[in-house]
Design a protein around this motif. Structure first.
Motif, PDB file in Angstrom:
ATOM      1  N   GLN A 184       0.854  -1.208  -0.079  1.00  0.00           N
ATOM      2  CA  GLN A 184       0.037  -0.128  -0.077  1.00  0.00           C
ATOM      3  C   GLN A 184       0.741   1.274   0.104  1.00  0.00           C
ATOM      4  O   GLN A 184       1.839   1.332   0.879  1.00  0.00           O
ATOM      5  N   ALA A 185       0.674   2.070  -0.928  1.00  0.00           N
ATOM      6  CA  ALA A 185       1.537   3.285  -1.049  1.00  0.00           C
ATOM      7  C   ALA A 185       0.948   4.441  -1.617  1.00  0.00           C
ATOM      8  O   ALA A 185      -0.051   4.416  -2.275  1.00  0.00           O
ATOM      9  N   ARG A 186       1.281   5.585  -1.311  1.00  0.00           N
ATOM     10  CA  ARG A 186       0.913   7.087  -1.564  1.00  0.00           C
ATOM     11  C   ARG A 186       2.008   7.693  -2.612  1.00  0.00           C
ATOM     12  O   ARG A 186       2.815   8.058  -1.880  1.00  0.00           O
ATOM     13  N   ILE A 187       1.602   7.367  -3.897  1.00  0.00           N
ATOM     14  CA  ILE A 187       2.766   7.622  -4.619  1.00  0.00           C
ATOM     15  C   ILE A 187       2.772   9.037  -5.208  1.00  0.00           C
ATOM     16  O   ILE A 187       1.483   9.464  -5.428  1.00  0.00           O
ATOM     17  N   ILE A 188       3.793   9.797  -5.158  1.00  0.00           N
ATOM     18  CA  ILE A 188       3.749  11.199  -5.598  1.00  0.00           C
ATOM     19  C   ILE A 188       3.805  11.271  -6.949  1.00  0.00           C
ATOM     20  O   ILE A 188       4.539  10.831  -7.636  1.00  0.00           O
ATOM     21  N   THR A 189       2.621  12.060  -7.400  1.00  0.00           N
ATOM     22  CA  THR A 189       2.554  12.088  -8.699  1.00  0.00           C
ATOM     23  C   THR A 189       3.076  13.476  -9.499  1.00  0.00           C
ATOM     24  O   THR A 189       3.300  13.511 -10.600  1.00  0.00           O
ATOM     25  N   VAL A 190       2.538  14.584  -8.315  1.00  0.00           N
ATOM     26  CA  VAL A 190       3.293  15.963  -9.122  1.00  0.00           C
ATOM     27  C   VAL A 190       4.049  16.641  -7.815  1.00  0.00           C
ATOM     28  O   VAL A 190       3.403  16.598  -6.647  1.00  0.00           O
ATOM     29  N   GLY A 191       4.896  17.121  -8.262  1.00  0.00           N
ATOM     30  CA  GLY A 191       5.788  17.875  -7.309  1.00  0.00           C
ATOM     31  C   GLY A 191       6.823  17.169  -6.642  1.00  0.00           C
ATOM     32  O   GLY A 191       7.626  17.466  -5.722  1.00  0.00           O
ATOM     33  N   GLN A 192       7.332  15.832  -7.157  1.00  0.00           N
ATOM     34  CA  GLN A 192       8.152  15.041  -6.742  1.00  0.00           C
ATOM     35  C   GLN A 192       9.577  15.658  -7.050  1.00  0.00           C
ATOM     36  O   GLN A 192      10.522  15.085  -6.312  1.00  0.00           O
ATOM     37  N   GLY A 193       9.496  16.298  -7.909  1.00  0.00           N
ATOM     38  CA  GLY A 193      11.008  16.996  -8.355  1.00  0.00           C
ATOM     39  C   GLY A 193      11.582  18.409  -7.387  1.00  0.00           C
ATOM     40  O   GLY A 193      12.324  18.620  -7.347  1.00  0.00           O
ATOM     41  N   PHE A 194      10.515  18.680  -6.406  1.00  0.00           N
ATOM     42  CA  PHE A 194      10.857  19.700  -5.344  1.00  0.00           C
ATOM     43  C   PHE A 194      10.940  19.372  -4.161  1.00  0.00           C
ATOM     44  O   PHE A 194      11.153  19.957  -3.196  1.00  0.00           O
ATOM     45  N   VAL A 195      10.763  17.810  -3.844  1.00  0.00           N
ATOM     46  CA  VAL A 195      11.064  17.471  -2.475  1.00  0.00           C
ATOM     47  C   VAL A 195      12.020  16.470  -2.316  1.00  0.00           C
ATOM     48  O   VAL A 195      12.362  15.702  -3.580  1.00  0.00           O
TER      49      VAL A 195
END
Length: 370
Positions: free
Chosen positions: A346-357
């Protein structure tokens, strides 16, 4: 104006407002000093609120997509080439002039069919002479045995006659084989792919006389990397798509036990039925082989990231809203996405903004619109 007139300097010491500006300036300077010092001796109350605001500003807003792992079949894809099941260069077994061509180039042949004939005149004569010698030796043996029965011939004479007969029989057999060799024979069912001889042409024993290929079935060869060698089993199915547009199912017939010393890959052969011969040999093909089942997540390649060490992975959000990085392995790829392993079930995958964190950052996750 007269030269002796003296210039007089004006003085305002007698004016009561002349010294007032000094006191006004001093008062203003005092107020400025008190205002600047008020921040040191009397700090403002909202300091704590400012710190709380900085923490809130540090939580970067990102969009996340809840994902649940699912079973998926892992597939190995390789480029290969279709080869004939059998490909034989038919050579002349004897020397002589070509006197007859019974088939045309491109004809379908069956095993044992005569493709061409070489002049057999001298071989016919050799057979006739060998047959006469055999008949003579047979009569000589019969006479020796008859005389031995009458007591007028020794046993040695009979034995010598038997030896002579065996030699004559061997000569006759060789002469007949040489006569048979004047016919160029198809070694198996297939197609006459080359016919480099012409009527009247002299051909020597050992020279190419024809080429026969068998493309039913076809053999598709591929190279398999070391890590997948043990996942392939003889008899397993493989999906084969040819560059000519045909697609079919084949069966793994051979997996090499020794790797190529240059590429460190293993030769693998897939047999594909080609009953009507519609698929020509030599064309390129794409082979897809199922190599097992794994539990993986289906994602878009656009959300893949690299960490500071250059590892390929996916960023997710933990339960306490911090960023986690997971190194992944691509299990299989499709036209609309990829299946990857290495993530929690089970995972909450970052789809937008992963390049800023980066890993460990606090974020404000927002669900991605489905």
């Amino acid at each position: 104006m007269r030269d002796d007139k003296q210039t007089q300097r004006l003085e305002f010491t007698s004016d009561p407002g002349a010294g007032r500006s000094k006191y006004v300036a001093a008062a203003l300077l005092g107020l400025v000093v008190l205002w600047m010092g008020s921040g040191i001796f009397f700090p403002s109350a909202p300091e704590e609120d400012a710190e709380g605001g900085s923490e809130a500003a540090a939580a970067v807003a990102v969009q996340v997509l809840p994902s649940e792992a699912a079973p998926v079949t892992r597939r190995f894809v390789a480029k290969g080439q279709a080869l004939p099941h059998r490909d034989s260069q038919v050579r002349a077994e004897t020397s002589g002039n070509v006197v007859e061509l019974l088939l045309d180039n491109g004809a379908t042949v069956t095993k044992g069919a005569v493709i061409a004939r070489i002049d057999d005149t001298q071989y016919q004569k050799a057979v006739a002479a060998a047959q006469e010698e055999f008949d003579r030796a047979q009569r000589e043996l019969d006479n020796a045995r008859t005389l031995r029965e009458r007591g007028t011939a020794t046993n040695d004479r009979v034995i010598q006659a038997e030896v002579d007969l065996a030699a004559a029989e061997n000569t006759l057999t060789q002469a007949r084989e040489a006569l048979d060799d004047t016919a160029v024979i198809a070694p198996f069912d297939g197609r006459l792919e080359e016919l480099p001889i012409e009527v009247g042409e002299f051909i020597s024993a050992g020279e190419p006389a024809a080429r026969v290929v068998d493309i039913s079935p076809l053999t598709v060869t591929i190279q398999v990397p070391q890590q997948l060698r043990n996942r392939l089993m003889v008899g397993a199915e493989a999906q084969v798509a040819f560059l000519t547009g045909e697609a079919t199912t084949g069966t793994i017939q051979f997996v090499a036990a020794a790797a190529d010393p240059h590429t460190r890959t293993f030769l693998t052969e897939i047999e594909v039925a080609n009953i009507d011969g519609a698929i020509p040999a030599g064309v390129s093909a794409e082979v897809i082989i199922a190599t097992g089942e794994v539990t993986a997540h289906f994602i878009s390649p656009a959300i893949l990231s690299l960490d500071s060490q250059g590892r390929l992975g996916v960023k997710t959000v933990t339960e306490d809203d911090h960023v986690a990085f997971h190194e992944i392995t691509i299990a299989t790829a499709g036209t609309d996405g990829i299946w990857v392993t290495g993530l929690p079930d089970q995972a909450r995958i970052i789809t937008v903004g992963q390049g800023f964190v980066t890993e460990g950052d606090l974020v404000a996750p927002q669900d991605t619109a489905q």
